[in-house]
Design an enzyme around this catalytic site. Structure first.
Site, short mmCIF file in Angstrom:
data_model
loop_
_atom_site.label_atom_id
_atom_site.label_comp_id
_atom_site.label_asym_id
_atom_site.label_seq_id
_atom_site.Cartn_x
_atom_site.Cartn_y
_atom_site.Cartn_z
N GLY A 49 66.56 24.45 -0.20
CA GLY A 49 66.46 23.35 0.75
C GLY A 49 65.04 22.91 1.01
N CYS A 50 64.09 23.48 0.29
CA CYS A 50 62.68 23.09 0.43
C CYS A 50 62.28 22.27 -0.79
CB CYS A 50 61.78 24.32 0.53
SG CYS A 50 62.06 25.31 2.00
N ALA A 51 61.56 21.19 -0.57
CA ALA A 51 61.08 20.37 -1.69
C ALA A 51 60.03 21.15 -2.48
CB ALA A 51 60.51 19.06 -1.19
#
Length: 145
Positions: A49-51
């Protein structure tokens, strides 16, 4: 710079008037993170869920108030490393019930970062907090078993 307490980080942010200085301080916090072990960079420790790429690991130790968790984290992005440093100051070394009761949104609001993060970084920050809370819930479940 050694590991900072969350209170000293908040105080430092409050002393900085402009956002260029605050972003520089955030990057400095990230640079001061302890080295992250290469062998810990894996799909299992990667925060979804982290870019940016973010890795978090936790160790659990017995404590009178319930299991206490110590965290290590790293990212390939400078500002995200700074966010990790703030989260570690807020959570690392604390008992699991305290981790679950902590309000990171209030901390980020107080230092003004909440309004200065891109939507992608805000989503990533939520993912990191959820991962830390999941580790705390797991530590509590394991200690109760």
């Amino acid at each position: 710079m050694s590991t900072r307490t969350i209170d000293s980080i908040i105080e430092d942010f409050e002393l900085l008037d402009n956002w260029d200085d605050r972003y520089r301080y955030l990057i400095e916090l990230g640079r001061a993170l302890p080295p992250f072990p290469e062998e810990a960079r894996s799909e299992a420790t990667k925060v979804q869920g982290c870019a940016s790429q973010v890795w978090l690991v936790s160790e659990t130790a017995a404590a009178p108030e319930g299991p206490a968790l110590a965290f290590l984290g790293d990212s390939d992005a400078h500002i995200v490393r700074g966010l990790i440093a703030i989260l570690l100051a807020l959570y690392s070394g604390r008992p699991a019930p305290d981790i679950l009761a902590a309000d990171p949104a209030a901390v980020f609001q107080r230092i003004g970062l909440k309004d200065h993060l891109t939507p992608q970084r805000s989503n990533g920050l939520r993912s990191m907090v959820e991962r830390i809370r999941a580790d705390a819930r797991q530590a509590l479940a394991t200690s109760a078993a």
